[in-house]
Design a protein around this motif. Structure first.
Motif, PDB file in Angstrom:
ATOM      1  N   THR A 303       0.813  -1.213   0.000  1.00 34.66           N
ATOM      2  CA  THR A 303       0.000   0.000   0.000  1.00 34.66           C
ATOM      3  C   THR A 303       0.852   1.271   0.000  1.00 34.66           C
ATOM      4  N   GLY A 306       3.543   0.862  -3.484  1.00 36.62           N
ATOM      5  CA  GLY A 306       3.049   0.593  -4.832  1.00 36.62           C
ATOM      6  C   GLY A 306       3.956  -0.346  -5.603  1.00 36.62           C
ATOM      7  N   TYR A 307       4.941  -0.919  -4.936  1.00 37.48           N
ATOM      8  CA  TYR A 307       5.846  -1.853  -5.612  1.00 37.48           C
ATOM      9  C   TYR A 307       5.078  -3.061  -6.157  1.00 37.48           C
ATOM     10  N   GLU A 308       5.648  -3.664  -7.227  1.00 39.61           N
ATOM     11  CA  GLU A 308       4.977  -4.768  -7.892  1.00 39.61           C
ATOM     12  C   GLU A 308       5.613  -6.104  -7.554  1.00 39.61           C
ATOM     13  N   GLN A 332      -1.981 -15.938  -2.660  1.00 35.80           N
ATOM     14  CA  GLN A 332      -3.442 -15.879  -2.663  1.00 35.80           C
ATOM     15  C   GLN A 332      -3.912 -14.430  -2.617  1.00 35.80           C
ATOM     16  N   ARG A 333      -3.215 -13.667  -1.803  1.00 35.87           N
ATOM     17  CA  ARG A 333      -3.637 -12.281  -1.645  1.00 35.87           C
ATOM     18  C   ARG A 333      -3.297 -11.420  -2.870  1.00 35.87           C
ATOM     19  N   TYR A 334      -2.151 -11.696  -3.478  1.00 34.20           N
ATOM     20  CA  TYR A 334      -1.665 -10.749  -4.480  1.00 34.20           C
ATOM     21  C   TYR A 334      -1.611 -11.251  -5.915  1.00 34.20           C
ATOM     22  N   SER A 335      -1.822 -12.572  -6.110  1.00 35.23           N
ATOM     23  CA  SER A 335      -1.581 -13.092  -7.458  1.00 35.23           C
ATOM     24  C   SER A 335      -2.457 -12.410  -8.500  1.00 35.23           C
ATOM     25  N   GLY A 336      -3.669 -12.012  -8.116  1.00 36.84           N
ATOM     26  CA  GLY A 336      -4.549 -11.395  -9.098  1.00 36.84           C
ATOM     27  C   GLY A 336      -4.346  -9.894  -9.231  1.00 36.84           C
ATOM     28  N   SER A 337      -3.410  -9.346  -8.510  1.00 40.49           N
ATOM     29  CA  SER A 337      -3.328  -7.898  -8.478  1.00 40.49           C
ATOM     30  C   SER A 337      -2.041  -7.349  -9.069  1.00 40.49           C
ATOM     31  N   GLY A 338      -1.301  -8.202  -9.738  1.00 41.16           N
ATOM     32  CA  GLY A 338      -0.098  -7.697 -10.383  1.00 41.16           C
ATOM     33  C   GLY A 338       1.064  -7.505  -9.437  1.00 41.16           C
ATOM     34  N   GLU A 360       7.299 -18.354  -9.222  1.00 44.88           N
ATOM     35  CA  GLU A 360       7.805 -17.754 -10.451  1.00 44.88           C
ATOM     36  C   GLU A 360       6.858 -17.876 -11.634  1.00 44.88           C
ATOM     37  N   LYS A 361       6.031 -18.872 -11.611  1.00 40.40           N
ATOM     38  CA  LYS A 361       5.080 -19.109 -12.700  1.00 40.40           C
ATOM     39  C   LYS A 361       5.752 -18.980 -14.063  1.00 40.40           C
ATOM     40  N   GLY A 362       5.341 -18.039 -14.869  1.00 36.43           N
ATOM     41  CA  GLY A 362       5.838 -17.993 -16.244  1.00 36.43           C
ATOM     42  C   GLY A 362       7.230 -17.427 -16.410  1.00 36.43           C
ATOM     43  N   ARG A 363       7.698 -16.729 -15.388  1.00 35.38           N
ATOM     44  CA  ARG A 363       8.951 -15.999 -15.548  1.00 35.38           C
ATOM     45  C   ARG A 363      10.151 -16.917 -15.316  1.00 35.38           C
TER      46      ARG A 363
END
Lengths: 626, 242
Positions: A303, A306-308, A332-338, A360-363
């Motif tokens: 908050t 604003g880091y990603e 869970q908290r952040y995966s959908g929020s970039g 890491e998923k796709g990266r």
């Protein structure tokens, strides 16, 4: 007195990356400097991009600025072009926030992260117009102090600092400020002030100690010259990390820095006990942060910054006993929020690869593992509890999960190393590559695996079981690098290595004593700075500096010291007992590993009884996790 | 698990067009730095921003053309796709508290979905170049003469060095208007130049050319350059985009 801002702005139009020299970054703290009692300037002796990536600086900036009576600002070593321009135009070292000259501050606190930043300390003091030597400074100069891992053997820079803090700063900085205020209120002399500071636990005041040398150049004795000086000075350690502040906002720079993300420190300390590793020895004991605290900190930091990306920091984050819960909670908290989660340090096992897979998923750019040595014998010597099978299992899992590039870290020049061990590095790299070919083929991809072997040279460090060991001579290290260069060739293999000259200097200063201060001054006078930057290192100037100051650098880097020798840092204690270091050094010679104390059996390193602390581990180790 | 306002990709419902400044310390940000700073500000503002697809979703935002490092701007345009529209006032209120110094919100409007993108509309940009009071050689009449000479020229060859090599091109057809601003003694120039598919003019290239023709010397730099406005082309005329 402010600096000439208009002149500075003119310079900023022409230097590289000017955004690192301006104020006003998001979350930077601006206070009215005439409304506080103590003005502290945190000085990082490397570029803004490096210094701003350092968590310790963020923590101290936050803690000091929480106090109403303190204003804490920042300064960094200006890059070569800016440094030249500032000298040319007569602009002194200044703080980012208020553009106030460094010498107008009450306390100037340097962060000593690596030995090769020492000449930058001298360059910054020079640019600030502050005498380099503590003895040459008076009441109208700031108190110049330091902290960081180099504080565990600060002897080569000891004459430059009024006081040096050993260990963790969260609690000690406040005490230092309080004592400074008291000394000033009571109008104490500089010497009296230093004696007051020396009574703060963990604070080492070099001028209150004397060193005598023997005819053969070794140290005869180190002794305090004031009743205020402790012997030894004991490092500071925070018992419960949850009880001291951790920043809930970070300064967000205008321009990209090296670690441009949220750094969430999950625990401090490490129990693996690798015998070459200073961090593993001096940051003991392990103290984990509470899971809920971490989740709440992550929320507040996302908050406020604003880091990603949230990076889970520690010496080995997969060791955090509730790492699975932490990772899944954050995802869970952040995966959908970039907002991504990352793990910067991986253990050599498939558990770590599973974790990396989750975050890491796709990266899938590349995974890094550190077996450190090429044979089981040498890994036992250094107590790196990793087997060939661990490594192959880990890389197999990585390739199977879709990673295509793997980086392997090794060290050369370790104690007892032979050609077999170098051959072992080559063999392991080839096995990993073969494993990658197999797995990628199985995965029906046409991509081919890439294995990068990165070799650094062993540097003996204070307060480790290898502190008595010499570094291999430079020629020998070069020959070892050449051996690897000849054999680690071909498709899919890449070799990266470190400049042996830089490693040599690092060894000189990591085991150095006060006589090296003169060499540092000579080197700085000859224009040495940014020695950690490959393209800036001027080794010929360094050789000249050693010659001029009459010190033999090989005495420090390449000599075997005996258990009976007085070491330059014998008056400083990281809590780990000398008996333990000797015992570990002997076990190393016999190739006997020492298990991780996390597994239940105390290894008697001495830290807990000495510092009256205990490891803080949230959950018991689970089979296969540790 | 609570989900905050920005935690689901969702389909964009509206586009919000922001106009920001890039002045003071912010002028030293590169375009990439500026994009990152804007994305982070949007995240801090907790706007219901739509995210891109893929493994690493990031806010769906598009930006007006890059500004050279050091050049200021009063019209950095950003289109932000929103999953729902809280209304322009609310967006402005939240964002106003989340922007770093130098990045000030000038205006904010909510557009219907499906409108043309910034890059498809922008054809030109205007800049103001101040040569500075201190530069005694930069007298208004000298600068004016330089401008006139420049406009009379058939071609103005400029070379640009990039990592890919050096490229030569003609600046002249990309300069649409150039005139001296009557002020209080210091020479200021207003310029309208191409931005978009026909080419993208760097204002500092033009300023340097003026300085060269005015005989200010090769190292002479204007005190300040500010991007003032973006333009679209309608019925053969340039009109401000906003």
């Amino acid at each position: 007195m402010q600096i000439d801002s208009r002149l500075l702005d003119e310079i900023l139009e022409v230097v590289e990356r000017p955004a690192r020299y301006v104020n006003g970054e998001w979350n930077a703290v601006h206070k009215r400097l005439d409304e506080v009692d103590v003005r502290v300037l945190l000085a990082f002796p490397d570029t803004y991009e490096v210094g701003m990536s350092h968590l310790g600086l963020k923590i101290l900036y936050y803690i000091l600025n929480q106090r109403d009576d303190v204003a804490c600002e920042r300064t960094f070593m200006p890059w070569v072009d800016m440094h030249a321009a500032m000298r040319d135009k007569g602009i002194p070292l200044y703080s980012l926030e208020s553009r106030l000259p460094a010498r107008e501050f009450d306390i100037l606190g340097f962060s000593l992260q690596y030995e090769l930043s020492y000449t930058n300390v001298l360059a910054m003091l020079d640019l600030a117009g502050i005498p380099a030597r503590s003895e040459a400074r008076g009441a109208d100069h700031p108190l110049v102090i330091a902290g960081g891992p180099c504080a565990y053997n600060p002897e080569p820079v000891a004459p430059f600092f009024d006081a040096i803090l050993l260990g963790e700063g969260e609690e000690a900085v406040g005490e230092i400020v309080d004592e400074y205020k008291r000394a000033r209120r009571e109008s104490l002399s500089r010497r009296e002030m230093l004696e007051v500071l020396a009574r703060v636990p963990g604070v080492y005041v070099p001028s209150l100690y004397d060193v005598e040398y023997r005819e053969d150049g070794k140290i005869a004795r180190i002794f305090p010259t004031s009743p205020a000086a402790a012997y030894p000075v004991q490092k500071r350690v925070v018992r419960d990390l949850g009880a001291v502040p951790f920043p809930d906002n970070f300064v967000v720079p205008f321009a990209e820095i090296i670690h441009d993300r949220i750094m969430l420190e999950v625990f401090r300390g490490c129990t693996h006990g690798c015998r070459f590793c200073q961090a593993g020895m001096v940051y003991r004991p392990v103290r984990e942060r509470d899971l809920d605290d971490l989740c709440e900190l992550a929320r507040r930091l996302v908050t406020s910054t604003g880091y990603e990306e949230i990076s889970l920091m520690s010496l080995s984050s997969a060791d955090y006993s509730r790492i699975r819960e932490l990772v899944s909670n954050l995802l869970q908290r952040y995966s959908g929020s970039g907002v991504a989660v990352s793990l910067p340090s991986l253990r050599v096992d498939s558990f770590s690869v599973d974790l990396a897979k989750e975050v890491e998923k796709g990266r899938k750019t590349g995974l890094t593992f550190a077996p450190e040595a090429g044979t089981q014998r040498l890994r036992d010597v250094i107590n790196k509890g990793v087997t060939r099978n661990d490594l192959l299992e880990a890389v197999r899992a990585a390739f199977a999960a879709g990673w295509q590039a793997v980086k392997l870290y090794f060290m050369i020049g370790l104690p007892t190393e032979t050609e077999d061990d170098l051959a072992g590095i080559v063999n392991l790299a080839r096995e990993v590559l073969a494993c990658g070919r197999e797995e990628l083929k199985r995965g029906h991809t046409t991509r081919s695996p890439q294995v990068t072997v990165s070799v650094s040279s062993f540097v003996p460090k204070a307060h480790t079981p290898f502190q008595w060991h010499p570094q291999a001579p430079m020629e020998e290290l070069v020959a070892k690098q050449d051996y690897l260069k000849r054999r680690l060739r071909g498709k899919g293999l890449k070799l990266a290595w470190h400049d042996v000259k830089a490693s040599f200097l690092e060894a000189v200063f990591s085991r150095g004593d006060r006589r090296l201060a003169a060499a540092l001054e000579e080197a700085a006078a000859l224009g040495c700075r940014f020695d950690a930057w490959h393209e800036e290192l001027r080794f010929d100037k360094w050789q000249e500096a050693f010659a001029r100051s009459g010190v033999d650098p090989k005495f420090y880097a390449n000599t075997h010291w005996s258990y009976d020798d007085v070491l330059p840092w014998d008056h400083l204690s990281a809590g780990v007992s000398r008996d333990y270091l000797v015992a570990e050094s002997r076990r190393a010679a016999e190739g006997v590993p020492t298990p991780d104390c996390r597994l239940g059996k105390c290894v008697k390193c001495g830290v807990c009884p000495q510092l009256k602390v205990a490891p803080r581990i949230l959950a018991r180790p689970v089979e296969g996790v540790s | 698990m609570e989900r905050n306002a920005l935690s689901s990709p969702g389909k964009p419902q509206a586009t919000c067009r922001l106009r920001l400044t890039k002045t003071g310390p912010a002028r030293f940000m590169s375009h990439l730095d500026f994009i990152r700073a804007a994305e982070r500000a949007v995240r801090r503002a907790d706007l219901p921003v739509a995210l891109t697809e893929g493994f690493h979703p990031h806010p769906r935002m598009s930006f007006s053309p890059a500004l050279p490092v050091g050049v200021e701007s009063e019209c950095e345009l950003i289109d932000v796709d929103l999953r729902e529209s809280p209304g322009a006032d609310e967006v402005a209120r939240r964002l106003g508290r989340a922007l770093p110094p130098g990045m000030r919100l000038v205006s904010c409007m909510v557009l219907p979905r499906g409108g043309p993108s910034l890059s498809s509309m922008i054809r030109a940009a205007s800049y103001q170049v101040d040569f500075g009071r201190d530069n005694v050689a930069a007298r208004p009449d000298v600068i004016e003469a330089a401008i006139e000479g420049l406009l009379r020229a058939n071609a103005i060859p400029v070379s640009r060095t990039t990592p890919k090599g050096t490229r030569e091109f003609d600046l002249r057809p990309l300069i649409y208007d150039l005139r001296l601003l009557r002020g209080d003694g210091a020479a200021s120039v207003h310029m309208l130049v191409a931005a978009g598919p026909r080419g993208h003019v760097r204002p500092d290239d033009v300023a340097r050319e003026i300085a060269r023709r005015a005989g200010l010397g090769p190292g002479a730099r204007p005190a300040r350059i500010v991007r003032k406005e973006f333009y679209v082309e309608r019925e053969g005329r340039f009109r401000p985009l906003l």
